[in-house]
Every structure is written in structure tokens, then in C-alpha cells.
Scaffold this motif. Structure first.
Motif, short mmCIF file in Angstrom:
data_model
loop_
_atom_site.label_atom_id
_atom_site.label_comp_id
_atom_site.label_asym_id
_atom_site.label_seq_id
_atom_site.Cartn_x
_atom_site.Cartn_y
_atom_site.Cartn_z
N MET A 119 0.83 -1.19 0.00
CA MET A 119 0.00 0.00 0.00
C MET A 119 0.87 1.25 0.00
O MET A 119 0.62 2.18 -0.74
N GLU A 120 1.89 1.26 0.85
CA GLU A 120 2.73 2.45 0.97
C GLU A 120 3.41 2.82 -0.34
O GLU A 120 3.39 3.98 -0.75
N ILE A 121 3.96 1.82 -1.01
CA ILE A 121 4.65 2.08 -2.28
C ILE A 121 3.66 2.54 -3.34
O ILE A 121 3.96 3.44 -4.13
N SER A 122 2.47 1.96 -3.36
CA SER A 122 1.46 2.35 -4.34
C SER A 122 1.08 3.82 -4.18
O SER A 122 0.97 4.55 -5.17
N ILE A 123 0.89 4.27 -2.96
CA ILE A 123 0.51 5.67 -2.74
C ILE A 123 1.69 6.60 -3.01
O ILE A 123 1.53 7.66 -3.62
N LYS A 124 2.89 6.21 -2.61
CA LYS A 124 4.09 7.01 -2.94
C LYS A 124 4.22 7.17 -4.45
O LYS A 124 4.42 8.28 -4.95
N ASN A 125 4.09 6.08 -5.18
CA ASN A 125 4.19 6.14 -6.64
C ASN A 125 3.08 6.99 -7.25
O ASN A 125 3.30 7.72 -8.22
N TYR A 126 1.88 6.92 -6.69
CA TYR A 126 0.75 7.73 -7.15
C TYR A 126 1.07 9.22 -6.99
O TYR A 126 0.87 10.01 -7.91
N ILE A 127 1.59 9.60 -5.83
CA ILE A 127 1.95 11.01 -5.59
C ILE A 127 3.00 11.46 -6.60
O ILE A 127 2.89 12.52 -7.21
N GLU A 128 4.03 10.64 -6.81
CA GLU A 128 5.11 11.02 -7.74
C GLU A 128 4.62 11.09 -9.19
O GLU A 128 5.10 11.92 -9.96
N THR A 129 3.65 10.26 -9.53
CA THR A 129 3.10 10.29 -10.88
C THR A 129 2.24 11.53 -11.10
O THR A 129 2.32 12.18 -12.15
N GLU A 130 1.42 11.86 -10.11
CA GLU A 130 0.49 12.98 -10.24
C GLU A 130 1.14 14.34 -9.98
O GLU A 130 0.64 15.36 -10.45
N ILE A 131 2.23 14.37 -9.24
CA ILE A 131 2.97 15.61 -8.97
C ILE A 131 4.43 15.36 -9.38
O ILE A 131 5.29 15.05 -8.55
N PRO A 132 4.73 15.49 -10.68
CA PRO A 132 6.07 15.15 -11.18
C PRO A 132 7.21 15.92 -10.49
O PRO A 132 8.33 15.41 -10.42
N LYS A 133 6.95 17.12 -9.96
CA LYS A 133 8.01 17.87 -9.27
C LYS A 133 8.49 17.16 -8.01
O LYS A 133 9.55 17.48 -7.49
N LEU A 134 7.71 16.20 -7.53
CA LEU A 134 8.10 15.45 -6.32
C LEU A 134 8.75 14.10 -6.65
O LEU A 134 9.11 13.36 -5.74
N LEU A 135 8.92 13.81 -7.93
CA LEU A 135 9.55 12.55 -8.34
C LEU A 135 10.95 12.45 -7.73
O LEU A 135 11.78 13.33 -7.92
N GLY A 136 11.18 11.41 -6.96
CA GLY A 136 12.48 11.19 -6.33
C GLY A 136 12.72 12.04 -5.10
O GLY A 136 13.83 12.07 -4.57
N LYS A 137 11.68 12.73 -4.63
CA LYS A 137 11.84 13.62 -3.47
C LYS A 137 11.01 13.18 -2.27
O LYS A 137 10.91 13.90 -1.29
N LEU A 138 10.41 11.98 -2.35
CA LEU A 138 9.66 11.42 -1.23
C LEU A 138 10.53 10.38 -0.53
O LEU A 138 11.07 9.48 -1.18
N TYR A 139 10.66 10.52 0.79
CA TYR A 139 11.55 9.66 1.56
C TYR A 139 10.80 9.07 2.76
O TYR A 139 10.08 9.79 3.45
N PRO A 140 10.99 7.76 3.02
CA PRO A 140 10.34 7.18 4.20
C PRO A 140 11.06 7.59 5.48
O PRO A 140 12.28 7.60 5.54
N VAL A 141 10.31 8.00 6.48
CA VAL A 141 10.73 8.26 7.86
C VAL A 141 11.61 9.49 8.04
O VAL A 141 11.34 10.32 8.90
#
Length: 124
Positions: free
Chosen positions: A1-23
Motif C-alpha cells: 500500500m505504501e509504495i502504491s501511494i508514494k508512486n501515485y503522488i510522484e506520478t500525479e505531482i512530477p516535481k516530487l519525483l524522487g523527493k519522497l523519503y520514508p521516515v
């Protein structure tokens, strides 16, 4: 679930691609979004809390990113579930706030979302 939502955010907001970090993050030269998932309840439709901490030296950059994340994840009650990866989910804002972290000299703009989700039926 976590990876699916992270990937969804990065897909829908391309400026955040590679900028989401766990913890946590050690990236302090650009905007970073730290995410943490906490389970709330189980069952057929599970519920989790998603904490997103937007970090940057510029307050306006944090707030611009906040607006994009809220536009994406703060759904109306009657909006349909989103299908992404191996899940279907529906989310709504549950709180948040902004502080200045003196230790790293950055703003931390925190958002909390409650996510109702379930594994996707693969037969669809």
C-alpha cells in the motif's frame, strides 16, 4: 500500500519525483517530503494515517507543495476511490501545521491524511 501511494503522488505531482523519503531525509538542498504510514484499523477496508512532512528552507515553497498535496489527496466524501498499483484508496485531510526546525534551519509543513484502502481485486 505504501509504495502504491508514494508512486501515485510522484506520478500525479512530477516535481516530487524522487523527493519522497520514508521516515527521514538527509537531502537539505531542495524540497523533500518525508512520509510515514501508521495503521489504524484492519478488516476488508483498512484505515491508515499518512503523515507527510514537507521540508524546505523557503516557507512559500513548502506552502506551494502543501496545496498540491492537498489538491491530490484531500478527496470529497462522494469522490470515487482511486485505483493505483495493487490498491484502491480514498483519503481526506485530518490535520497538520508548520514549524521552523532550528536544528536544520528548515520549515517543516506537516499534513495528516486518513486513508481508507483495500487490496485491489485482480479480476477487474
Amino acid at each position: 500500500m505504501e509504495i502504491s501511494i508514494k508512486n501515485y503522488i510522484e506520478t500525479e505531482i512530477p516535481k516530487l519525483l524522487g523527493k519522497l523519503y520514508p521516515v527521514f531525509t538527509t537531502v537539505l538542498d531542495d524540497v523533500s517530503v518525508v512520509y510515514t504510514f501508521t495503521p489504524i484499523s484492519g478488516g476488508h477496508v483498512k484505515q491508515s494515517q499518512l503523515e507527510l512532512k514537507i521540508m524546505h528552507r523557503d516557507y512559500d515553497t513548502c506552502k506551494d507543495t502543501e496545496v498540491k498535496l492537498k489538491d491530490l489527496l484531500d478527496m470529497e466524501e462522494d469522490d470515487p476511490y482511486i485505483t493505483t498499483g495493487n490498491i484502491r484508496f480514498h483519503s481526506g485531510i485530518a490535520g497538520g501545521g508548520t514549524i521552523f526546525n532550528d536544528g536544520c534551519q528548515m520549515f517543516e509543513d506537516t499534513l495528516y491524511f486518513i486513508i481508507d484502502w483495500r487490496k485491489r481485486n485482480e479480476k477487474q
